[in-house]
Design a protein around this motif. Structure first.
Motif, PDB file in Angstrom:
ATOM      1  N   MET A   8       0.837  -1.215   0.000  1.00  0.00           N
ATOM      2  CA  MET A   8       0.000   0.000   0.000  1.00  0.00           C
ATOM      3  C   MET A   8       0.865   1.256   0.000  1.00  0.00           C
ATOM      4  O   MET A   8       0.570   2.228  -0.692  1.00  0.00           O
ATOM      5  N   THR A  26      -8.843   7.797 -16.594  1.00  0.00           N
ATOM      6  CA  THR A  26      -9.494   6.497 -16.356  1.00  0.00           C
ATOM      7  C   THR A  26     -10.828   6.742 -15.673  1.00  0.00           C
ATOM      8  O   THR A  26     -11.008   6.394 -14.514  1.00  0.00           O
ATOM      9  N   ALA A  27     -11.742   7.334 -16.375  1.00  0.00           N
ATOM     10  CA  ALA A  27     -12.981   7.767 -15.721  1.00  0.00           C
ATOM     11  C   ALA A  27     -14.183   7.581 -16.635  1.00  0.00           C
ATOM     12  O   ALA A  27     -14.044   7.530 -17.863  1.00  0.00           O
ATOM     13  N   GLU A  54     -17.628   6.227  -4.749  1.00  0.00           N
ATOM     14  CA  GLU A  54     -16.581   5.694  -5.631  1.00  0.00           C
ATOM     15  C   GLU A  54     -15.390   5.240  -4.798  1.00  0.00           C
ATOM     16  O   GLU A  54     -14.847   6.005  -3.996  1.00  0.00           O
ATOM     17  N   GLY A  58      -9.657   8.634  -7.520  1.00  0.00           N
ATOM     18  CA  GLY A  58      -8.677   9.315  -8.357  1.00  0.00           C
ATOM     19  C   GLY A  58      -8.964  10.801  -8.482  1.00  0.00           C
ATOM     20  O   GLY A  58      -9.260  11.479  -7.493  1.00  0.00           O
ATOM     21  N   ILE A  79      -6.503   6.335  -1.632  1.00  0.00           N
ATOM     22  CA  ILE A  79      -5.345   6.239  -0.734  1.00  0.00           C
ATOM     23  C   ILE A  79      -4.407   7.443  -0.882  1.00  0.00           C
ATOM     24  O   ILE A  79      -3.621   7.745   0.010  1.00  0.00           O
ATOM     25  N   SER A 103      -7.847   7.331   2.388  1.00  0.00           N
ATOM     26  CA  SER A 103      -7.538   6.113   3.143  1.00  0.00           C
ATOM     27  C   SER A 103      -7.439   4.937   2.196  1.00  0.00           C
ATOM     28  O   SER A 103      -8.041   4.963   1.110  1.00  0.00           O
ATOM     29  N   PRO A 104      -6.741   3.865   2.600  1.00  0.00           N
ATOM     30  CA  PRO A 104      -6.834   2.630   1.824  1.00  0.00           C
ATOM     31  C   PRO A 104      -8.270   2.111   1.866  1.00  0.00           C
ATOM     32  O   PRO A 104      -8.947   2.248   2.895  1.00  0.00           O
ATOM     33  N   MET A 105      -8.724   1.527   0.775  1.00  0.00           N
ATOM     34  CA  MET A 105     -10.084   0.956   0.758  1.00  0.00           C
ATOM     35  C   MET A 105     -10.207  -0.223   1.721  1.00  0.00           C
ATOM     36  O   MET A 105     -11.297  -0.591   2.140  1.00  0.00           O
ATOM     37  N   GLU A 106      -9.039  -0.804   2.094  1.00  0.00           N
ATOM     38  CA  GLU A 106      -9.036  -1.983   2.969  1.00  0.00           C
ATOM     39  C   GLU A 106      -9.349  -1.618   4.424  1.00  0.00           C
ATOM     40  O   GLU A 106      -9.660  -2.490   5.237  1.00  0.00           O
ATOM     41  N   ILE A 122     -13.562   2.458 -11.029  1.00  0.00           N
ATOM     42  CA  ILE A 122     -13.045   2.345 -12.399  1.00  0.00           C
ATOM     43  C   ILE A 122     -11.529   2.134 -12.304  1.00  0.00           C
ATOM     44  O   ILE A 122     -10.797   3.041 -11.920  1.00  0.00           O
TER      45      ILE A 122
HETATM   46  C1  LIG Z   1      -6.095   3.944 -12.129  1.00  0.00           C
HETATM   47  S1  LIG Z   1      -6.449   5.018 -10.802  1.00  0.00           S
HETATM   48  C2  LIG Z   1      -8.208   5.140 -10.894  1.00  0.00           C
HETATM   49  C3  LIG Z   1      -8.555   6.512 -11.130  1.00  0.00           C
HETATM   50  C4  LIG Z   1      -9.994   6.932 -11.148  1.00  0.00           C
HETATM   51  N1  LIG Z   1     -10.889   6.022 -11.802  1.00  0.00           N
HETATM   52  C5  LIG Z   1     -10.043   8.296 -11.801  1.00  0.00           C
HETATM   53  O1  LIG Z   1     -11.041   8.638 -12.403  1.00  0.00           O
HETATM   54  O2  LIG Z   1      -9.068   9.061 -11.670  1.00  0.00           O
HETATM   55  C6  LIG Z   1      -6.281   4.038  -9.342  1.00  0.00           C
HETATM   56  C7  LIG Z   1      -6.508   4.794  -8.059  1.00  0.00           C
HETATM   57  O3  LIG Z   1      -6.498   3.864  -6.996  1.00  0.00           O
HETATM   58  C8  LIG Z   1      -5.911   4.494  -5.865  1.00  0.00           C
HETATM   59  N2  LIG Z   1      -5.457   3.415  -4.961  1.00  0.00           N
HETATM   60  C9  LIG Z   1      -4.419   2.561  -5.123  1.00  0.00           C
HETATM   61  N3  LIG Z   1      -4.381   1.688  -4.104  1.00  0.00           N
HETATM   62  C10 LIG Z   1      -5.419   1.992  -3.277  1.00  0.00           C
HETATM   63  C11 LIG Z   1      -5.910   1.442  -2.060  1.00  0.00           C
HETATM   64  N4  LIG Z   1      -5.333   0.379  -1.493  1.00  0.00           N
HETATM   65  N5  LIG Z   1      -6.991   2.014  -1.494  1.00  0.00           N
HETATM   66  C12 LIG Z   1      -7.587   3.105  -2.046  1.00  0.00           C
HETATM   67  N6  LIG Z   1      -7.147   3.675  -3.196  1.00  0.00           N
HETATM   68  C13 LIG Z   1      -6.098   3.111  -3.814  1.00  0.00           C
HETATM   69  C14 LIG Z   1      -4.812   5.357  -6.439  1.00  0.00           C
HETATM   70  O4  LIG Z   1      -4.436   6.396  -5.572  1.00  0.00           O
HETATM   71  C15 LIG Z   1      -5.467   5.851  -7.736  1.00  0.00           C
HETATM   72  O5  LIG Z   1      -6.099   7.088  -7.537  1.00  0.00           O
END
Ligand SMILES: C[S@@+](CC[C@H](N)C(=O)[O-])C[C@H]1O[C@@H](n2cnc3c(N)ncnc32)[C@H](O)[C@@H]1O
Length: 257
Positions: A8, A26-27, A54, A58, A79, A103-106, A122
């Motif tokens: 993480m 990526t949206a 969501e 991002g 995160i 925060s981490p989603m976990e 997404i």
């Molecule tokens: C490919 S981007 C997705 C972006 C989003 N769909 C957008 O419209 O910008 C992946 C996102 O996941 C987040 N991320 C990565 N690991 C994460 C975690 N463990 N918990 C929460 N968010 C996380 C990153 O900070 C990043 O913003």
């Protein structure tokens, strides 16, 4: 075995450093590059008056997409502090607001339970270091009959590559090769933009079974390359030719039972 905290931290560092490079890429309405869009799929339908969360929000472009369609309440979890700052600013610029949690989603988050009509992500869910735990949390945030939609890299995309990956265009007689086992779900570090991310490549059955375990019923699974890519005759680029042969992304729509 890599520690979850380390994974993480590494991924957070990548996103804090590189958020601007991915701003809005990526949206919604896109679920993935060269992939069918929400305009084709209508997985959300009418979101007016709906409460929406969501995961991995991002830069906030998908939240704006729902705000433009009169969603009643918008929440975003990510995160990365930098992504959350970008999302806050982007929504504000457009005259909207949302509740953001960095925060981490976990983690155990202060998010109401049995509350949301939609939870979605997404290209975010695959970053989790605890798929079962994350899906269980998402189920708890949703109302009964609430909908969970997410897209991610298709498992095959990481397993299969062109025999000569250095070429931009596909040369004659070039072949797609299995370069990684479909069954290998171990974490791997990948250099990106002079930095590093850590991911694993989960089997499709891992996602299906985790959804079932969390109490979801799958309504749709989409693996479709978009029409334009499939019909393009003059684009010999390796990515386009690959997208004609196998799914690059996958998208699930599931309902909380
Ligand atoms: C490919 S981007 C997705 C972006 C989003 N769909 C957008 O419209 O910008 C992946 C996102 O996941 C987040 N991320 C990565 N690991 C994460 C975690 N463990 N918990 C929460 N968010 C996380 C990153 O900070 C990043 O913003």
């Amino acid at each position: 075995m890599m520690e979850k905290e380390n994974i993480m931290q590494t991924n957070k560092m990548y996103w804090d450093t590189n958020a601007d490079a991915w701003f809005g890429t990526t949206a919604l309405p896109n679920y993935g590059v060269r992939f069918v869009t929400e305009d084709d799929l209508h997985l959300f339908g009418d979101v007016s008056g709906k409460k929406i969360l969501e995961i991995c929000c991002g830069s906030g472009h998908s939240l704006k997409y729902h705000a433009d369609r009169n969603a009643a309440e918008l929440w975003g979890v990510d995160i990365s502090d930098k992504q959350i700052d970008n999302a806050k600013a982007y929504l504000k610029e457009n005259g909207y607001g949302a509740k953001f949690i960095c925060s981490p989603m976990e983690a155990d988050l202060e998010i109401p339970t049995d509350y949301f009509d939609f939870v979605y992500s997404i290209y975010g869910i695959g970053w989790t270091t605890d798929l079962d735990g994350t899906f269980a949390k998402i189920a708890s945030y949703l109302k009964k009959d609430g909908v969970f939609i997410f897209s991610w890299h298709h498992t095959l995309n990481y397993c299969v590559g062109w025999s000569n990956t250095l070429r931009q265009n596909v040369a004659e007689n070039e072949r797609l090769l299995f370069s990684k086992s479909y069954f290998d779900e171990s974490y791997f570090a990948m250099p990106v933009d002079g930095s590093e991310i850590i991911l694993c490549n989960r089997k499709i059955s891992t996602y299906v079974n985790a959804l079932a375990k969390a109490g979801f019923c799958i309504e749709q699974m989409v693996e479709q390359t978009d029409h334009e890519t499939m019909e393009s005759l003059d684009d010999e680029s390796a990515k386009t030719q690959k997208a004609k042969m196998l799914p690059i992304s996958v998208c699930f729509k599931a309902r909380k039972l």
